[in-house]
Each structure stands twice: as C-alpha cells, then as structure tokens.
Design a protein around this motif. Structure first.
Motif, PDB file in Angstrom:
ATOM      1  N   ALA A   5      57.372  43.899   5.403  1.00  0.00           N
ATOM      2  CA  ALA A   5      55.989  43.661   5.806  1.00  0.00           C
ATOM      3  C   ALA A   5      55.134  42.905   4.730  1.00  0.00           C
ATOM      4  CB  ALA A   5      55.401  45.000   6.209  1.00  0.00           C
ATOM      5  N   PRO A  62      50.558  37.942  12.492  1.00  0.00           N
ATOM      6  CA  PRO A  62      51.885  37.845  13.302  1.00  0.00           C
ATOM      7  C   PRO A  62      52.160  37.321  14.520  1.00  0.00           C
ATOM      8  CG  PRO A  62      50.765  40.187  12.824  1.00  0.00           C
ATOM      9  CD  PRO A  62      49.882  38.929  12.506  1.00  0.00           C
ATOM     10  N   ARG A  63      51.044  36.993  15.005  1.00  0.00           N
ATOM     11  CA  ARG A  63      51.463  36.234  16.468  1.00  0.00           C
ATOM     12  C   ARG A  63      51.959  34.818  16.333  1.00  0.00           C
ATOM     13  NH1 ARG A  63      46.525  35.772  20.944  1.00  0.00           N
ATOM     14  NH2 ARG A  63      47.986  34.181  22.522  1.00  0.00           N
ATOM     15  N   ARG A  65      53.440  33.859  13.169  1.00  0.00           N
ATOM     16  CA  ARG A  65      54.256  34.014  11.771  1.00  0.00           C
ATOM     17  C   ARG A  65      55.533  33.299  11.865  1.00  0.00           C
ATOM     18  NH1 ARG A  65      53.716  39.541  10.008  1.00  0.00           N
ATOM     19  NH2 ARG A  65      51.783  38.646   9.245  1.00  0.00           N
ATOM     20  N   ARG A  66      56.151  33.322  12.844  1.00  0.00           N
ATOM     21  CA  ARG A  66      57.621  32.731  13.018  1.00  0.00           C
ATOM     22  C   ARG A  66      57.327  31.350  13.068  1.00  0.00           C
ATOM     23  NH1 ARG A  66      60.994  30.461  16.366  1.00  0.00           N
ATOM     24  NH2 ARG A  66      63.199  30.836  16.037  1.00  0.00           N
ATOM     25  N   ALA A 122      60.424  37.883  11.897  1.00  0.00           N
ATOM     26  CA  ALA A 122      59.247  37.648  12.874  1.00  0.00           C
ATOM     27  C   ALA A 122      59.801  37.438  14.166  1.00  0.00           C
ATOM     28  CB  ALA A 122      58.430  36.334  12.516  1.00  0.00           C
ATOM     29  N   ALA A 125      61.127  40.666  15.107  1.00  0.00           N
ATOM     30  CA  ALA A 125      60.425  41.832  15.473  1.00  0.00           C
ATOM     31  C   ALA A 125      59.648  41.423  16.816  1.00  0.00           C
ATOM     32  CB  ALA A 125      59.216  41.758  14.253  1.00  0.00           C
TER      33      ALA A 125
END
Length: 138
Positions: A5, A62-63, A65-66, A122, A125
């Motif tokens: 994280a 997070p939205r 991140r990838r 990411a 997840a």
C-alpha cells in the motif's frame, strides 16, 4: 499501512520531489537535456517537471494509479537519454560526480520495474474489486 500500500505513495513522493526540483532549480536539469531535442532546454525541463508532478498525482489516487504507473514506467524509459548525456558530459569531472552520473544509468531499471509493479498491483486490486461486485449481482 502495508508495504504494497505504501509503494505507490513512495513512488508518487519520489516523482513529486523530482518534479518540484525541476521548477525550484531548473538550471541543473537544463544541462542534461539532449541537444537533439527541438526548442529550449528550459522548456523541456519544465515539461518533464510538470509530467513528474502529474504522474505523482495519478499514482496517489487509486482510481488512476494503474494508468499513471504505466505512464511512469514509460517516462523513466523516456528520460534515459538525458541520463546518458549527463554521464557523457560528466566523464571528466571529479570521481564522485562521475560516479553519480554513471550511477543514474542502471537506476532507471529498478524505477521502471517499480512502476510496472505498482501498475500490476493496481490492476490486480481493480480486478479483485470487480470480482466482488459482480459476484453479488448473480
């Protein structure tokens, strides 16, 4: 907070610090911009600093991140020519400076791998979240 994280946040912090440095002390970055690039070195310094700040913001969320992590991996590959130029230009400097310039070259590899690892985590997840949400609909 687990190590996995923290990883994207640490990478975001690294990019944010580097991006800020491009604006706070642009002169040191102007010198490593390859001469073959069109325009002024300062424009490239500011553009790469802005890119690093944008990547940092994307990694922090997070939205995004990838996508940001994949873009960061590509960015690290893209700035490699500047590190090569620095190593070549600094080949006659004192040993500590020369070592620092040469040390930047292999450092790009773990940075690319780190960014790819963040993207993979990411993605996993996101897929786990999709599996949970679709499971409840069946």
């Amino acid at each position: 907070m687990s190590r996995s994280a923290r990883s994207p946040l640490l990478l975001a912090g690294l990019l944010a610090a580097a991006g800020t440095a491009h604006f706070a002390a642009p002169r040191q970055f102007d010198h490593i911009v390859p001469r073959s690039l069109p325009g002024s070195p300062r424009s490239w310094t500011y553009a790469s600093g802005a890119a690093e700040l944008a990547l940092a913001a994307g990694l922090a969320l997070p939205r995004t991140r990838r996508t940001a992590a994949l873009a960061a991996a590509a960015f690290f590959v893209g700035v490699f020519p500047a590190n090569v130029k620095m190593a070549v230009d600094w080949r006659h400097r004192p040993a500590p400076q020369r070592a620092a310039a040469l040390g930047r070259l292999p450092l790009q590899v773990p940075l690319v791998l780190w960014a790819r690892g963040v993207a993979k985590a990411a993605g996993n997840a996101g897929n786990a979240g999709n599996a949970v949400s679709t499971e409840g609909r069946a």
